[in-house]
Design a protein around this motif. Structure first.
Motif, PDB file in Angstrom:
ATOM      1  N   HIS A  48       0.828  -1.202   0.000  1.00 32.47           N
ATOM      2  CA  HIS A  48       0.000   0.000   0.000  1.00 32.47           C
ATOM      3  C   HIS A  48       0.869   1.261   0.000  1.00 32.47           C
ATOM      4  O   HIS A  48       0.579   2.219  -0.733  1.00 32.47           O
ATOM      5  CB  HIS A  48      -0.929  -0.013   1.219  1.00 32.47           C
ATOM      6  N   ASP A  49       1.935   1.275   0.823  1.00 30.70           N
ATOM      7  CA  ASP A  49       2.800   2.455   0.903  1.00 30.70           C
ATOM      8  C   ASP A  49       3.528   2.694  -0.418  1.00 30.70           C
ATOM      9  O   ASP A  49       3.668   3.836  -0.871  1.00 30.70           O
ATOM     10  CB  ASP A  49       3.815   2.298   2.032  1.00 30.70           C
ATOM     11  N   THR A  50       3.993   1.610  -1.042  1.00 33.35           N
ATOM     12  CA  THR A  50       4.733   1.741  -2.294  1.00 33.35           C
ATOM     13  C   THR A  50       3.851   2.308  -3.399  1.00 33.35           C
ATOM     14  O   THR A  50       4.270   3.178  -4.163  1.00 33.35           O
ATOM     15  CB  THR A  50       5.311   0.381  -2.727  1.00 33.35           C
ATOM     16  N   ILE A  51       2.616   1.821  -3.477  1.00 35.84           N
ATOM     17  CA  ILE A  51       1.694   2.312  -4.505  1.00 35.84           C
ATOM     18  C   ILE A  51       1.243   3.742  -4.177  1.00 35.84           C
ATOM     19  O   ILE A  51       1.086   4.573  -5.077  1.00 35.84           O
ATOM     20  CB  ILE A  51       0.485   1.371  -4.629  1.00 35.84           C
ATOM     21  N   ARG A  52       1.104   4.040  -2.893  1.00 33.25           N
ATOM     22  CA  ARG A  52       0.634   5.368  -2.489  1.00 33.25           C
ATOM     23  C   ARG A  52       1.621   6.465  -2.877  1.00 33.25           C
ATOM     24  O   ARG A  52       1.227   7.535  -3.354  1.00 33.25           O
ATOM     25  CB  ARG A  52       0.394   5.403  -0.977  1.00 33.25           C
ATOM     26  N   VAL A  53       2.927   6.215  -2.697  1.00 34.94           N
ATOM     27  CA  VAL A  53       3.932   7.253  -2.993  1.00 34.94           C
ATOM     28  C   VAL A  53       4.258   7.320  -4.484  1.00 34.94           C
ATOM     29  O   VAL A  53       4.973   8.225  -4.930  1.00 34.94           O
ATOM     30  CB  VAL A  53       5.230   7.026  -2.189  1.00 34.94           C
ATOM     31  N   HIS A  54       3.755   6.364  -5.286  1.00 30.60           N
ATOM     32  CA  HIS A  54       3.942   6.381  -6.745  1.00 30.60           C
ATOM     33  C   HIS A  54       5.420   6.499  -7.120  1.00 30.60           C
ATOM     34  O   HIS A  54       5.822   7.346  -7.905  1.00 30.60           O
ATOM     35  CB  HIS A  54       3.169   7.542  -7.379  1.00 30.60           C
ATOM     36  N   LYS A  55       6.230   5.629  -6.550  1.00 32.40           N
ATOM     37  CA  LYS A  55       7.648   5.629  -6.909  1.00 32.40           C
ATOM     38  C   LYS A  55       8.018   4.225  -7.369  1.00 32.40           C
ATOM     39  O   LYS A  55       8.182   3.308  -6.567  1.00 32.40           O
ATOM     40  CB  LYS A  55       8.515   6.042  -5.718  1.00 32.40           C
ATOM     41  N   TYR A  56       8.122   4.054  -8.678  1.00 35.12           N
ATOM     42  CA  TYR A  56       8.393   2.751  -9.266  1.00 35.12           C
ATOM     43  C   TYR A  56       9.720   2.806 -10.027  1.00 35.12           C
ATOM     44  O   TYR A  56      10.130   3.850 -10.507  1.00 35.12           O
ATOM     45  CB  TYR A  56       7.270   2.348 -10.232  1.00 35.12           C
ATOM     46  N   PHE A  57      10.367   1.648 -10.140  1.00 35.26           N
ATOM     47  CA  PHE A  57      11.667   1.568 -10.784  1.00 35.26           C
ATOM     48  C   PHE A  57      11.577   0.638 -11.992  1.00 35.26           C
ATOM     49  O   PHE A  57      11.222  -0.534 -11.861  1.00 35.26           O
ATOM     50  CB  PHE A  57      12.720   1.076  -9.786  1.00 35.26           C
ATOM     51  N   ALA A  58      11.877   1.201 -13.161  1.00 30.63           N
ATOM     52  CA  ALA A  58      11.675   0.466 -14.404  1.00 30.63           C
ATOM     53  C   ALA A  58      13.003   0.021 -15.002  1.00 30.63           C
ATOM     54  O   ALA A  58      13.951   0.802 -15.078  1.00 30.63           O
ATOM     55  CB  ALA A  58      10.929   1.340 -15.419  1.00 30.63           C
ATOM     56  N   LEU A  59      13.087  -1.247 -15.398  1.00 30.74           N
ATOM     57  CA  LEU A  59      14.282  -1.745 -16.066  1.00 30.74           C
ATOM     58  C   LEU A  59      14.310  -1.243 -17.497  1.00 30.74           C
ATOM     59  O   LEU A  59      13.286  -1.217 -18.179  1.00 30.74           O
ATOM     60  CB  LEU A  59      14.314  -3.277 -16.067  1.00 30.74           C
ATOM     61  N   CYS A  60      15.517  -0.869 -17.938  1.00 30.46           N
ATOM     62  CA  CYS A  60      15.640  -0.230 -19.253  1.00 30.46           C
ATOM     63  C   CYS A  60      16.117  -1.157 -20.348  1.00 30.46           C
ATOM     64  O   CYS A  60      16.325  -0.726 -21.474  1.00 30.46           O
ATOM     65  CB  CYS A  60      16.598   0.957 -19.162  1.00 30.46           C
ATOM     66  N   GLY A  61      16.357  -2.408 -20.059  1.00 29.70           N
ATOM     67  CA  GLY A  61      16.869  -3.278 -21.123  1.00 29.70           C
ATOM     68  C   GLY A  61      18.246  -2.811 -21.550  1.00 29.70           C
ATOM     69  O   GLY A  61      19.121  -2.583 -20.740  1.00 29.70           O
ATOM     70  N   HIS A  62      18.430  -2.594 -22.855  1.00 24.51           N
ATOM     71  CA  HIS A  62      19.719  -2.152 -23.386  1.00 24.51           C
ATOM     72  C   HIS A  62      19.610  -0.724 -23.884  1.00 24.51           C
ATOM     73  O   HIS A  62      19.757  -0.442 -25.059  1.00 24.51           O
ATOM     74  CB  HIS A  62      20.185  -3.069 -24.515  1.00 24.51           C
ATOM     75  N   GLY A  63      19.325   0.205 -22.980  1.00 21.28           N
ATOM     76  CA  GLY A  63      19.325   1.606 -23.376  1.00 21.28           C
ATOM     77  C   GLY A  63      17.964   2.253 -23.264  1.00 21.28           C
ATOM     78  O   GLY A  63      16.938   1.614 -23.039  1.00 21.28           O
ATOM     79  N   ALA A  64      17.992   3.587 -23.427  1.00 20.37           N
ATOM     80  CA  ALA A  64      16.780   4.367 -23.220  1.00 20.37           C
ATOM     81  C   ALA A  64      15.675   3.990 -24.199  1.00 20.37           C
ATOM     82  O   ALA A  64      14.493   4.103 -23.887  1.00 20.37           O
ATOM     83  CB  ALA A  64      17.115   5.850 -23.352  1.00 20.37           C
ATOM     84  N   GLN A  65      16.047   3.531 -25.385  1.00 27.65           N
ATOM     85  CA  GLN A  65      15.021   3.223 -26.378  1.00 27.65           C
ATOM     86  C   GLN A  65      14.181   2.017 -25.963  1.00 27.65           C
ATOM     87  O   GLN A  65      13.114   1.783 -26.527  1.00 27.65           O
ATOM     88  CB  GLN A  65      15.661   2.963 -27.752  1.00 27.65           C
ATOM     89  N   ASN A  66      14.645   1.246 -24.990  1.00 25.04           N
ATOM     90  CA  ASN A  66      13.909   0.070 -24.549  1.00 25.04           C
ATOM     91  C   ASN A  66      13.173   0.295 -23.228  1.00 25.04           C
ATOM     92  O   ASN A  66      12.762  -0.660 -22.574  1.00 25.04           O
ATOM     93  CB  ASN A  66      14.879  -1.120 -24.389  1.00 25.04           C
ATOM     94  N   ARG A  67      13.034   1.535 -22.807  1.00 26.78           N
ATOM     95  CA  ARG A  67      12.352   1.805 -21.559  1.00 26.78           C
ATOM     96  C   ARG A  67      10.874   1.451 -21.674  1.00 26.78           C
ATOM     97  O   ARG A  67      10.224   1.812 -22.637  1.00 26.78           O
ATOM     98  CB  ARG A  67      12.536   3.270 -21.166  1.00 26.78           C
TER      99      ARG A  67
END
Length: 789
Positions: A727-746
């Motif tokens: 609940h706390d993690t979703i409430r603060v809206h702070k998620y970490f996304a894997l980028c694969g091999h560079g920004a184009q794969n975000r």
């Protein structure tokens, strides 16, 4: 007692005495060759005109509009202060410099999205071919930031080995004293050593560590500052009313510029690194600006004037901004990496012995467009038997116990795994969510042995012919065999011991069961990679070991028509006790909490480097980044491809062995002497108790979209605690996304993602969890009744 100020005549005499030459605006044919490619860009910019620039079609309109806004700001400030010439010098200088060179104090990459904040139209490139390739690889991963809100909820996880995320990479000081070179004995000479403003590199964590480890008597910070090292840009300004003239400005900064150049030169000669000392120098009076570049040539300081402009004009302001952008790219992509590599190459407690022979021998054969280096070393056959006996007597497990061998618990039946494996496929959120713990980790150990017969080597190469990436790794193996500072000698029988210390399994791997000669000396290269399994988010720490015997090296060289035996020459080499390897393993084996998760999300790699302990008569090892070891990230990735190919192919599989074990790491067991570099995590992670990760779009579809990584070391299997974390993690809206091999794969973010998270959160509500628990009790009672019946 303060020194007396020199008269202009005496100062000019000192400048001549110490071979400081202001060349003026010399024609391009007189430029030094190694700097010509940089100076030419400045000359090209000088030809730009504002009216023509605004109509260009080869530059996107958004960039042109941004540049026009910057030009307008510079022109307006210059005009305003011309009308108020009586203004205090510091006032107008700060205002003008902030508008003109503010790029140096801004963030390089956005804290929220990890993309580039600014894209320069003119980009600097290094001369060295390998450095060019590395920069090209980095540039391909970069893309522009499009954030419109400062509270962007998704933070993209990408490699930050350059320490560009979360802290400035440049620092400046204003009006600070510059130290003289003690050898010049000019401390009381009265020579001015206080430039108006100086820019240098930020003393980041890696810089601090490298400088602290340096054993050589080098100066890294000639300007008194806790935050800045290796200055590269000087600004000197004079008032417009009754100015002293540009000759006076040059004289005032001459010795400071010389000092900055000489510390770069001292670093270059100490490590024999690839660094061309260079200091940029802006001098201006009112709205007239000049740019000079200073170099060292045969002991002389030569300063070339490259540009002058009036920044109250649109042409001059545009040129100034484009020049600043270009110098910024040079400082970021050329100068800073070279300084870092030079510091990493200095003799220090973490590096190879200073007596190690660094003579570079060019290979007569190699892959197209590649440079192969080899280092002189003795034949493995010449290893003295008493050295191996000494190693045998020095039990690796005994020394590891003194160090504090970490006991990891088997986690293959850990109750927390039910949160990762639980799937109610009727619920859409269930297919897209998972929960993992940061300290339940799969440890794997993989060995690849280079073939030692012509037939087996041909089979290896033949089996890889259809895989271009795997073919390239053959040349990397050749380079690895010759570039021996990153390898060291072990006994063949030591491999199962260090393997056991990593995986924690008592059963021998297939490698240990097929060893015929335990006492044979082999050369080994270890590298480490941390990752998440792309099908289920399981954290993995993988240790890779490539080994080869003297016969294998000889066979490899003969087959590729190059003298690999040069890598086994006549001077001393590293013979590392296995206990040292085991101790280094514990530093990575014990990573826990956010370190465990972030290193996996980043796909962190380290190589194990030998160095000579100056206080003890033995070799040791330490973990370094591939770049610090002179290896490119693609090389490490392709070596991994070799293991994967070997695991899948019948022929190659005969040379490859692996073992693994799922364990729980205990956070209280982090070794006290773990190098700081292994505990460096970006500020974005702070003191979080859980991390919500979003998978890369390149991952398989069956992998859940989201994974909640729990970082707590106790009470983490409590349903109420998990509910609170989610609940706390979703409430603060702070998620970490894997980028694969560079920004184009975000990965993209959509409204569907919000729905999934809300449904997941709703399922974890207190009412639902209580209902599920009651239903579970009913089912259990019915099962018991059925069994009784």
């Amino acid at each position: 007692m303060p020194s007396k100020k020199l008269t202009p005549e005496k100062l000019r005499h000192q400048i001549e005495k110490y071979d400081i030459q202001f060349e003026g605006p010399v024609p391009p044919r007189k430029w030094p060759d190694r700097y010509r490619h940089l100076f030419q860009v400045i000359r090209d910019i000088w030809a730009n005109r504002y009216d023509e620039y605004t109509k260009r079609t080869d530059v996107d309109r958004e960039t042109i509009h941004k540049q026009m806004t910057r030009v307008r700001a510079v022109v307006d400030k210059a005009a305003r202060f011309r009308k108020n010439i009586g203004s205090h010098e510091d006032t107008w200088r700060d205002a003008i410099e902030k508008a003109a060179i503010g790029l140096f104090v801004e963030e390089v990459v956005c804290r929220s999205c990890g993309r580039e904040v600014w894209d320069s139209e003119y980009k600097a490139h290094p001369l060295d071919k390998h450095e060019k390739e590395e920069l090209k690889r980095k540039s391909q991963k970069r893309s522009q930031c499009n954030c419109h809100r400062p509270d962007q909820s998704v933070i993209f996880i990408d490699e930050d080995s350059d320490e560009e995320l979360g802290e400035p990479i440049f620092q400046s000081v204003v009006g600070q004293e510059v130290s003289h070179d003690p050898e010049d004995n000019l401390g009381s000479s009265g020579i001015p050593m206080k430039p108006d403003r100086v820019f240098g590199l930020s003393r980041t964590a890696k810089f601090r560590e490298s400088i602290k480890a340096c054993l050589m008597n080098l100066v890294h910070d000639p300007v008194k500052s806790d935050d800045m090292v290796y200055p590269f840009l000087v600004l000197e300004a004079k008032r417009e009313r009754n100015p002293p003239g540009f000759r006076a400005i040059e004289a005032q900064t001459a010795f400071s510029i010389r000092r900055f150049l000489r510390i770069q030169e001292d670093l270059r000669t100490s490590c024999q690194g690839n660094l061309d000392p260079l200091v940029w120098f802006f001098a201006y009076q009112g709205d007239e600006w000049r740019l000079c570049a200073a170099i060292i040539n045969r002991g002389k300081t030569r300063i070339f004037q490259l540009w002058l402009g009036i920044i109250e004009s649109e042409d001059g302001a545009l040129q100034l901004l484009q020049i600043v952008d270009f110098i910024w790219t040079w400082a970021r992509d050329v100068y800073r990496p070279q300084i870092r590599r030079c510091l990493a190459g200095l003799p220090n407690p973490y590096k190879r012995s200073p007596s190690f022979d660094d003579r570079i021998v060019r290979s007569q054969s190699g892959p197209p467009n590649s440079r192969v280096q080899s280092f002189s070393q003795p034949s493995l056959g010449s290893v003295q038997e008493e050295n191996l006996v000494a190693q045998a007597e020095d039990s690796p497990m005994q020394e590891a116990e003194n160090y504090g061998q970490l006991s990891l618990e088997d986690a293959s039946s850990h109750p927390f795994l039910r949160w990762a494996l639980r799937r109610d496929l009727s619920k859409s959120w269930a297919r897209k969510s998972s929960i993992r713990h940061s300290d339940i980790v799969m440890f794997s150990f993989r060995v690849f042995e280079v073939p030692d017969t012509e037939e087996s080597l041909k089979d290896l190469i033949s089996s890889l012919q259809d895989d271009q990436g795997a073919q390239a790794v053959i040349w990397h193996l050749l380079e690895l065999m010759e570039e021996n500072p990153n390898t060291f000698v072990l006994r063949r029988g030591d491999i199962p011991e260090v393997e056991k210390s990593w995986t924690g399994t008592d059963a021998q791997s297939s490698y240990g069961s097929c060893i015929a000669n335990f006492d044979e000396a082999v050369r080994a290269f270890f590298f480490f990679r941390s990752c998440c399994q792309s099908n289920d988010w399981q954290l993995r720490r993988q240790m890779y070991c490539i080994i080869w015997s003297s016969e294998a090296a000889k066979m490899f060289g003969n087959y590729l028509s190059t003298d690999v035996e040069l890598g086994f020459g006549e001077s001393a080499f590293q013979c590392v006790p296995p206990s040292e390897v085991i101790q280094s393993f514990q530093q990575l084996r014990s990573l826990s909490g956010k370190y465990s998760v972030v290193y996996a999300l980043l796909g962190t790699s380290f190589i194990l480097q030998p160095f000579q302990d100056v206080s003890q008569d033995r070799s040791q090892v330490r973990w370094s980044s591939p770049q610090e070891g002179g290896l490119s990230t693609p090389m490490i990735e392709q070596l991994t491809i070799l293991f994967n190919s070997a695991f899948g192919g019948d022929v190659v599989q005969l040379r490859q062995y692996q073992s693994h074990g799922l364990h729980q790491v205990f956070q209280a067991q982090q070794p006290s002497n773990t190098p700081p570099r292994l505990l460096q995590v970006g500020d974005n992670f702070g003191q979080l108790e859980a991390i919500m990760a979003i998978k890369s779009d390149l991952w398989p579809q069956e992998c859940p979209r989201f994974c909640l990584f729990v970082l707590l070391d106790q009470d983490f299997d409590n349903e109420g605690r998990l509910r609170g974390l989610l609940h706390d993690t979703i409430r603060v809206h702070k998620y970490f996304a894997l980028c694969g091999h560079g920004a184009q794969n975000r990965p993209s973010w959509s409204a569907d993602d919000e729905v999934v998270l809300q449904d997941w959160k709703e399922y974890f509500s207190e009412e639902n969890m209580l209902e599920c628990k009651n239903m579970s009790g009913v089912v259990q009672r019915r099962r018991s009744e059925d069994m009784s019946t």
